[in-house]
Structures are given as C-alpha cells and as structure tokens.
Write an enzyme that holds these catalytic residues in place. Structure first.
Site, PDB file in Angstrom:
ATOM      1  N   HIS A  84      14.044  24.476  32.607  1.00 41.17           N
ATOM      2  CA  HIS A  84      14.808  25.226  33.612  1.00 41.17           C
ATOM      3  C   HIS A  84      16.300  25.064  33.368  1.00 41.17           C
ATOM      4  O   HIS A  84      16.764  24.015  32.915  1.00 41.17           O
ATOM      5  CB  HIS A  84      14.423  24.826  35.042  1.00 41.17           C
ATOM      6  CG  HIS A  84      14.853  23.456  35.472  1.00 41.17           C
ATOM      7  ND1 HIS A  84      16.044  23.208  36.112  1.00 41.17           N
ATOM      8  CD2 HIS A  84      14.238  22.251  35.384  1.00 41.17           C
ATOM      9  CE1 HIS A  84      16.144  21.919  36.399  1.00 41.17           C
ATOM     10  NE2 HIS A  84      15.060  21.307  35.958  1.00 41.17           N
ATOM     11  N   ASP A  86      18.621  26.177  35.894  1.00 36.62           N
ATOM     12  CA  ASP A  86      19.354  26.035  37.156  1.00 36.62           C
ATOM     13  C   ASP A  86      19.642  24.558  37.389  1.00 36.62           C
ATOM     14  O   ASP A  86      18.960  23.684  36.846  1.00 36.62           O
ATOM     15  CB  ASP A  86      18.560  26.623  38.328  1.00 36.62           C
ATOM     16  CG  ASP A  86      17.207  25.960  38.520  1.00 36.62           C
ATOM     17  OD1 ASP A  86      16.439  25.892  37.530  1.00 36.62           O
ATOM     18  OD2 ASP A  86      16.896  25.510  39.646  1.00 36.62           O
ATOM     19  N   ASP A 115      19.272  17.064  33.641  1.00 35.74           N
ATOM     20  CA  ASP A 115      18.342  17.843  34.462  1.00 35.74           C
ATOM     21  C   ASP A 115      18.834  19.283  34.587  1.00 35.74           C
ATOM     22  O   ASP A 115      19.519  19.619  35.528  1.00 35.74           O
ATOM     23  CB  ASP A 115      18.241  17.178  35.837  1.00 35.74           C
ATOM     24  CG  ASP A 115      17.192  17.793  36.731  1.00 35.74           C
ATOM     25  OD1 ASP A 115      16.329  18.538  36.234  1.00 35.74           O
ATOM     26  OD2 ASP A 115      17.223  17.533  37.950  1.00 35.74           O
ATOM     27  N   GLU A 149      13.972  26.093  39.599  1.00 38.08           N
ATOM     28  CA  GLU A 149      13.167  24.872  39.667  1.00 38.08           C
ATOM     29  C   GLU A 149      13.657  23.940  40.757  1.00 38.08           C
ATOM     30  O   GLU A 149      12.869  23.250  41.399  1.00 38.08           O
ATOM     31  CB  GLU A 149      13.198  24.162  38.305  1.00 38.08           C
ATOM     32  CG  GLU A 149      12.143  23.071  38.130  1.00 38.08           C
ATOM     33  CD  GLU A 149      12.585  21.697  38.611  1.00 38.08           C
ATOM     34  OE1 GLU A 149      11.732  20.804  38.674  1.00 38.08           O
ATOM     35  OE2 GLU A 149      13.789  21.507  38.924  1.00 38.08           O
ATOM     36  N   GLU A 150      14.968  23.925  40.988  1.00 37.99           N
ATOM     37  CA  GLU A 150      15.534  22.981  41.949  1.00 37.99           C
ATOM     38  C   GLU A 150      15.328  23.415  43.401  1.00 37.99           C
ATOM     39  O   GLU A 150      15.675  22.673  44.316  1.00 37.99           O
ATOM     40  CB  GLU A 150      17.030  22.780  41.677  1.00 37.99           C
ATOM     41  CG  GLU A 150      17.346  22.164  40.315  1.00 37.99           C
ATOM     42  CD  GLU A 150      16.884  20.723  40.173  1.00 37.99           C
ATOM     43  OE1 GLU A 150      16.287  20.183  41.123  1.00 37.99           O
ATOM     44  OE2 GLU A 150      17.106  20.144  39.096  1.00 37.99           O
ATOM     45  N   ASP A 173      11.420  17.346  31.257  1.00 33.81           N
ATOM     46  CA  ASP A 173      12.206  17.253  32.496  1.00 33.81           C
ATOM     47  C   ASP A 173      11.913  15.958  33.247  1.00 33.81           C
ATOM     48  O   ASP A 173      11.914  15.930  34.466  1.00 33.81           O
ATOM     49  CB  ASP A 173      11.890  18.467  33.381  1.00 33.81           C
ATOM     50  CG  ASP A 173      12.855  18.610  34.563  1.00 33.81           C
ATOM     51  OD1 ASP A 173      13.959  18.035  34.506  1.00 33.81           O
ATOM     52  OD2 ASP A 173      12.498  19.280  35.541  1.00 33.81           O
ATOM     53  N   HIS A 440      20.969  14.560  39.670  1.00 35.02           N
ATOM     54  CA  HIS A 440      21.325  14.903  41.050  1.00 35.02           C
ATOM     55  C   HIS A 440      22.462  14.031  41.582  1.00 35.02           C
ATOM     56  O   HIS A 440      22.738  14.054  42.780  1.00 35.02           O
ATOM     57  CB  HIS A 440      20.113  14.789  41.989  1.00 35.02           C
ATOM     58  CG  HIS A 440      19.026  15.772  41.703  1.00 35.02           C
ATOM     59  ND1 HIS A 440      18.161  16.235  42.676  1.00 35.02           N
ATOM     60  CD2 HIS A 440      18.638  16.396  40.576  1.00 35.02           C
ATOM     61  CE1 HIS A 440      17.313  17.085  42.141  1.00 35.02           C
ATOM     62  NE2 HIS A 440      17.584  17.187  40.849  1.00 35.02           N
TER      63      HIS A 440
END
Length: 469
Positions: A84, A86, A115, A149-150, A173, A440
């Site tokens: 992903h 995003d 990520d 995905e997030e 991931d 994150h």
C-alpha cells in the site's frame, strides 16, 4: 549472490523511494472524487508506481484509481505481493518535513519509510532485478497496490470484486521472518445518544473536546475548551499538578474567557496501545475532577468507567487471551465532544481466534444503554491464520534464514495486513528484529541496510517461489 545483485541497484532504489515518499498520500475525503476515490494524494502515489513500472517495461492494470497491479512472470498460478502507498497523517513534532525525505549516510527519514513505501519499493525492485536477469518464470506475479490500507480497505475490497485472486501471496508490511496469523480487527463508535438539561448551574461547562485522528493510532494530543464560572486559577493549578503526577506534558491558556487545556501523549500503532500514552483519555481523567455540566459529566465518567487504563478490554468485559495470538486489545483512537452534539469514542478492537466477538459486543451494547451510549459497529475482519509449516511459508522463511542465519520461528501479530485478503497469505518483512519501529510515529525512518537487505531477501524468496520448480 542476491546481496551483490541488489548492490548494483542501490542508487536507483533510493531515488525511486524518495519520489514516492515526497507524495503526501494521506486519505482526504474532503477532496475525494471519482478520479481520486480517497483523495488526490493516494491517487498520485498509485500513479507514481505505474510510472516507474512503465519506465521499466512492466504492464499495469488500474482498478478505478483506488487500487491496481504491476504484472510480471508467466504461468498458471499467481503470486500476489500486496502493498500500500497510502500513509497515516504525519502528526506533530518531526525534526524534518515528513514529506521531504532526508537521506543520511545510513538512513532515509520520512512518513511511510517503514509503512509501507520502503517495503513496497524493496519488493518492486526484487521483481525488477529478476526481470532484468531474464529468469524463466514459472508463476505470474501480481504486485497489488492499494491506497486505503490505513483506513477502510476500500482499495482491496474493490480490487477483489473483479480481479483474479492470487494462489498465494505475501504483504511486505510487518516483520521478518514471517507473520502467519493476524488478529481479528474491528472499528466501532461509542456514541452518546442521551442528553439532559442541567437543573442547577454547573461550575464548569465543557464546550469542546478533541483528540486523535485515526482509529488505529494512539492519540498523542488532546484539547479541551472549558467555560469556567469561577476559580480559574485553582483549576489551572490542579491541572499542572495532574500533569506532574502523571509525568505528562501539557499546557493551559485562556482564550476569550474559555480555558483551553492540552495534553501531549505518545502515539503508537493501535495494535498495542499499552506502549503508548493516550493523551485524550488522560485529559478526560483530569476533567472528571471538575463539577461539569450533566452531559459532559456523563461523557467523562463513561471514559473512566470503561476506557481509561484498560488497553486489553478489561473494563469493557472483553479480556481474553490465547497462546497462539495473545490478548484482546482496545485502542481509543478518536475522541470528540461538543456541547451541542454530545460525544463519541472511536475504538479499534483486535481479538484472537476463539474470542466470541458478536456475543461480547451484544452484551456490552446492552450494558452501556443505561449510561446514554450506543454502539455503532463498523467493518469487522475476522482473525486470519496460515499453518507455519505450510511449504509456502517455509520457502519464505528459508530465504530469510539463508541471508540472516536467524532461526526465529514465524509468529502471529495484532496488526492487520493485506495478507488477510488471501486464503494463503502471510506478512513477510520488511522490519528486522533490530529495526526501530516508528510506524505511525514522528521521525519514521528506514535504514539503508534494512532496505537493501529486505530487497535481497524478497529477491531470493520470489526466485524460489516463482522461478525454481
């Protein structure tokens, strides 16, 4: 052999990764359109992957600008590599611009390096290098790229409605050596649905409260705006004492007669909120000491009764553990309140196999009615599991062990990856045991060593799965 191959491509890998990292691919519903279903940033990142694929001679297939794939190889079976592009919002406190990649002697710093943009580029280059080697493919490869995905996984939901399901696959991931199981994941809102008038004039009125941006992140900032009728100085002193006692950073200011209180916490991934500091729940804990208006009092009391200091669902009556997948976890990722529309808690709950999710939620929903709250359930993804002794898993692990001499066994996690879209899907890298996990969080980075070693492991793994018989 494989590491030497990757060395020839190191500059290209970094340059292509820098280009992808420079795109602020955060979901933005306010700017969503038919051409950009989750906003212009994710669409731009998807297009970027198509551009480098076309440059290198690959075929691509777009699915409604929300997902797509890069194709390689030949054969009947398909290996899916699910990535992903995003990213979660950058948040505050970075030492550099999170969308202007900083390349140091040994690392790359930007939002998405871990990520999942760094691993995405690593997997892409593994395919590209094999293609440049003119290998005799025995399987097709679909490198599937998502843009949501997030948040809600709208990308893979849409993709698999019409596109071929890979025979097997992995998501780069998570961590090495291999993640062969993932907890069930759901998001839901606890909505305050009963408002009452105050019979007596309250000493303090909560005007607004805001904390958190994403359900799957522990909030690192919270702000409350309180109308203080009297004793303003006492409240500020009590707040400063509260911060000191709880080893927190925060601030208090007065804006047009309104007291503005802020707390800083520690943001971490919502799969293990116990290692973060939830700024919102701490600020609500302080507000509980004030004689607030009725509706705010009910909101604050609910937080302390069911949510504060309860990362494993204890206060919600959902504590549960298995030896294979571990504990139920509850992350309170979004908290909002205003004095006209009341309050909401946005929860990200993760649960192991064997947990009776529907039964637990029904019981909890019935229990909280008496306090003026209801459950609004979002998407539910059940737990996902592949036997670690499956030959597919063993081929991935063998590639990892050949290059690291690390004999760690595959394991399960609380995180959710695209691997759960597949019947036979696992997560495979790109973090190593010595990687600092700043997914994150501020100042997210990937070391060059990690990036190149992951590329080399993917190279060997894809070769063993798709070239060797």
């Amino acid at each position: 052999m494989w590491k030497e191959k990757v060395q020839q491509y190191e500059d290209q890998i970094i340059n292509d990764l820098k280009g992808l990292l420079a795109i602020e691919s955060v979901r933005d519903d306010a700017k969503a359109s038919e051409d950009a279903p989750v906003g212009p940033g994710p669409r731009k990142a998807l297009d970027y992957m198509y551009e480098i694929a076309h440059r290198d001679g690959f075929t691509t297939h777009d699915v409604d600008h929300i997902a797509g794939r890069i194709e390689a190889g030949k054969g009947n079976d398909v290996l899916g590599i699910l990535c992903h592009v995003d990213v979660v919002p950058a948040g505050d406190g970075w030492d550099s611009n999170p969308f202007e990649p900083v390349v140091t002697e040994d690392a790359i710093i930007a939002r998405g390096t871990l990520d999942d943009k760094g691993p995405t580029i690593a997997a892409y280059y593994a395919i590209k290098i094999l293609e440049d080697m003119n290998v005799d493919w025995k399987k097709r490869i679909h490198m599937i790229i998502g843009t949501d995905e997030e948040s809600d996984w709208k990308c893979t939901d849409r993709y698999f409605k019409t596109e071929e399901m890979p025979t097997l696959g992995f998501a780069p991931d998570a961590e090495f050596p291999c993640i062969h199981g993932e907890k069930g994941i759901t998001t839901f809102d606890l909505v305050q649905n009963k408002l009452t008038e105050d019979q007596d004039e309250p000493d303090y009125e909560l005007i607004t409260f805001k904390s958190g941006e994403r359900y799957n992140m522990v909030p690192d900032h919270a702000e409350a705006r309180v109308l203080v009728k009297e004793n303003m100085t006492d409240v500020i002193q009590d707040f400063e004492y509260f911060l000191e006692q709880n080893h927190l950073q925060g601030d208090s200011t007065v804006d047009s007669g309104i007291l503005v209180l802020t707390v800083e916490g520690k943001a971490v991934h919502g799969m293990d909120p116990s290692i973060g500091v939830n700024a919102g729940l701490y600020l609500l804990k302080f507000l509980a000491s004030l004689n607030l208006d009725n509706n705010a009092q009910a909101f604050v009391a609910f937080s302390n009764r069911y949510l504060f200091n309860s990362d494993f669902g204890e206060k919600m009556g959902m504590k549960f553990h298995t030896d294979v997948m571990g504990d139920v976890t509850t992350n309170i990722g979004v908290i909002t309140y205003d004095n006209e529309n009341a309050g909401l808690f946005g929860i990200n709950l993760r649960y192991p196999e064997g947990f009776e999710f529907e039964k637990a939620m029904d019981r909890f929903a019935n229990e909280i009615q008496q306090y003026g709250f209801e459950v609004k359930l979002g998407k539910v993804q059940p737990p996902h599991y592949v036997d670690k002794n499956d030959p597919f898993v063993q081929k991935l692990v063998t590639a990892y062990r050949n290059q690291t001499n690390d004999m760690t066994e595959p394991y399960t996690i609380g995180g959710g990856t695209y691997a759960r879209n597949l019947d036979k899907g696992v997560a495979f890298g790109a973090m190593f045991s010595d990687s600092e996990d700043l997914m994150h969080q501020k100042n997210e980075y990937i070391t060059k060593k990690q990036l190149f070693n992951a590329t080399s492991i993917y190279l060997e793994a894809i070769y063993s799965l798709c070239v060797e018989e």
